[in-house]
Design a protein around this motif. Structure first.
Motif, PDB file in Angstrom:
ATOM      1  N   UNK A   1     -18.219 -19.815  31.391  1.00 49.69           N
ATOM      2  CA  UNK A   1     -19.098 -18.854  32.057  1.00 49.69           C
ATOM      3  C   UNK A   1     -19.157 -17.599  31.201  1.00 49.69           C
ATOM      4  N   UNK A   2     -20.360 -17.103  30.926  1.00 47.80           N
ATOM      5  CA  UNK A   2     -20.527 -15.936  30.055  1.00 47.80           C
ATOM      6  C   UNK A   2     -20.007 -14.684  30.747  1.00 47.80           C
ATOM      7  N   UNK A   3     -19.750 -13.641  29.941  1.00 49.31           N
ATOM      8  CA  UNK A   3     -19.199 -12.385  30.453  1.00 49.31           C
ATOM      9  C   UNK A   3     -20.289 -11.526  31.082  1.00 49.31           C
TER      10      UNK A   3
ATOM     11  N   UNK B   1      -9.768 -18.542  34.358  1.00 49.72           N
ATOM     12  CA  UNK B   1      -9.054 -18.144  33.150  1.00 49.72           C
ATOM     13  C   UNK B   1      -9.935 -17.187  32.363  1.00 49.72           C
ATOM     14  N   UNK B   2      -9.314 -16.121  31.867  1.00 47.17           N
ATOM     15  CA  UNK B   2     -10.032 -15.116  31.093  1.00 47.17           C
ATOM     16  C   UNK B   2     -10.622 -14.021  31.964  1.00 47.17           C
ATOM     17  N   UNK B   3     -10.954 -12.904  31.324  1.00 51.37           N
ATOM     18  CA  UNK B   3     -11.671 -11.832  32.012  1.00 51.37           C
ATOM     19  C   UNK B   3     -10.848 -11.019  32.971  1.00 51.37           C
ATOM     20  N   UNK B   4      -9.507 -10.885  32.729  1.00 52.52           N
ATOM     21  CA  UNK B   4      -8.665 -10.141  33.679  1.00 52.52           C
ATOM     22  C   UNK B   4      -7.846  -9.047  33.009  1.00 52.52           C
ATOM     23  N   UNK B   5      -8.103  -8.767  31.732  1.00 51.03           N
ATOM     24  CA  UNK B   5      -7.269  -7.809  31.017  1.00 51.03           C
ATOM     25  C   UNK B   5      -7.855  -6.400  31.124  1.00 51.03           C
TER      26      UNK B   5
ATOM     27  N   UNK C   1     -13.410  -4.205  27.769  1.00 49.76           N
ATOM     28  CA  UNK C   1     -14.700  -3.708  28.290  1.00 49.76           C
ATOM     29  C   UNK C   1     -15.525  -4.814  28.933  1.00 49.76           C
ATOM     30  N   UNK C   2     -15.205  -6.070  28.695  1.00 50.17           N
ATOM     31  CA  UNK C   2     -16.013  -7.176  29.217  1.00 50.17           C
ATOM     32  C   UNK C   2     -15.136  -8.151  30.007  1.00 50.17           C
ATOM     33  N   UNK C   3     -14.445  -7.636  30.996  1.00 53.83           N
ATOM     34  CA  UNK C   3     -13.537  -8.443  31.809  1.00 53.83           C
ATOM     35  C   UNK C   3     -14.287  -8.901  33.057  1.00 53.83           C
TER      36      UNK C   3
END
Length: 396
Positions: free
Chosen positions: A219-221, A243-247, A250-252
């Motif tokens: 899935x894209x940001x 998974x991803x996108x939780x840090x 700027x693009x979480x």
């Protein structure tokens, strides 16, 4: 930061107990019974022969040899068995119903195998070689209690007492991997892109536990795109794992989309896998994992796997832990529990074995994980460990 143990408890409480569903026996292997299995029939369901031989009245075979006329032939599966008259024998096969009047079976090895008459060369003992009705299971009693982890023998017993399906705990898990940089193989990569792997790993790990899995890859940001893709599939899920996108970048996308929607994001005192999130989105439990593949796998082992096993009804939810001596020096950041991929070798000495790290601590080193058979755990108050020091090891 929240501790690993506290976060594991949070995820376990979030998942609760998985709903019960009916599944065919062939689909229930490895799952946990949600309800007692009651025997619909006794096992055996009728008195039957435990041997190939001859059904007799023991009083007719008190001496040997003795010759009796063979009045009937009873193969397994026969349903119209007649009464055994005094002074006669019925030839009978293993599993065939015992004729009324018979109280013993003489095994074929103790006869001349006759079909018109049979000469018996051993004394018959009352009750010999007979399987009695309900000897194994009595109809109406509990054949398998709730909480049983269904192995092949349990499924065989369920089938034997007349069941075609069982009620088990099962979770429907929706997996979503995020990141504009992700490409699904075998499409060609452009510079700056990587092949998506997290959903493949998570789906395999979840299916191994018995979960039903639905996957949305790459899935894209973009917040609107994330919601557009995920929201329609939530109704069919008992749990969403991303998974991803939780840090802190700027693009979480996961953090941006779910903040204020019932999901709380936090730092867990661990390495790798610090950035985490959990909560409920539109009533569905959500666990959000970091994006690096080793962080995903360590997070799964540290808290998601035990929480899932507990939700699925298991009582043994932890990996086997041993102590081992280090073969290499290790260092760890203060205040964080470090999980390092390692190779463990058992030993007959005073500790269980020896262990050494495989690969560095980097959360991108996936190949090193495939070569490991354990996780070496350094606690939060340990910043270094020397060769020969004892450490905790989680066996994978």
């Amino acid at each position: 930061m929240i501790s690993v143990d506290d976060y594991r408890e949070r995820i376990t409480a979030l998942l609760g107990t998985a709903p019960a569903t009916s599944l065919p026996l062939a689909a229930a292997a490895g799952l946990v019974l949600a309800e007692d299995v009651l025997a619909g029939v006794s096992l055996p369901p009728f008195d039957n022969s435990a041997m190939d031989g001859y059904a007799v009245r023991a009083a007719d075979v008190t001496t040997s040899p003795v010759t009796l006329p063979v009045a009937d032939d009873i193969p397994a599966g026969r349903v119209d068995v007649g009464t055994l008259e005094p002074g006669t024998a019925h030839r009978i096969m293993t599993g065939a119903p015992l004729p009324p009047g018979a109280d013993a079976v003489v095994m074929v090895e103790d006869t001349d195998r006759g079909t018109e008459t049979v000469t018996i060369t051993a004394e018959a003992r009352e009750g010999a070689h007979i399987r009695r009705t309900g000897e194994d299971v009595v109809a109406g009693t509990v054949a398998l209690p709730a909480g049983t982890v269904l192995g092949h023998s349990h499924l065989g017993l369920a089938a034997a007492v007349g069941l075609a399906e069982v009620r088990v705990h099962r979770l429907r898990v929706l997996i979503a991997s995020t990141g504009t940089e992700l490409i699904d193989a075998p499409a060609p990569l452009r510079h700056g892109q990587i092949y998506e792997s997290n959903s493949v790993m998570l789906a395999a790990a979840l299916r191994e536990l018995g979960c039903e899995v639905d996957v949305v890859r790459s899935v894209v940001d973009d917040v609107e795109e994330f919601r557009k893709v995920i929201e329609p599939r939530l109704a069919g899920a008992d749990l969403l794992v991303t998974s991803g996108g939780v840090s802190a970048g700027a693009y979480e996308v996961v953090k941006d989309a779910l903040t204020g929607q019932g999901v709380e994001f936090a730092k867990v005192a661990m390495q790798p896998g610090g950035p985490q999130g959990s909560g409920r989105w539109q009533g569905v439990p959500v666990v959000t994992l970091p994006g690096n593949p080793v962080s995903v796998l360590v997070s799964f082992e540290a808290f998601l796997r035990p929480a899932l096993l507990a939700a699925l009804g298991h009582t043994d939810v932890s990996r086997h832990q041993v102590r081992a001596r280090l073969t290499e020096e290790m260092s760890s950041p203060a205040g964080r529990r470090q999980f390092r991929r390692g190779v463990f070798a058992p030993s007959g000495r005073e500790v269980t074995g020896v262990v050494g790290p495989r690969g560095g601590p980097g959360s991108h080193l996936l190949a090193a994980f495939t070569q490991a058979n354990c996780l070496i755990v350094l606690p939060e108050d340990v910043t270094s460990a020397a060769v020969g020091d004892e450490v905790d090891v989680l066996l994978l």
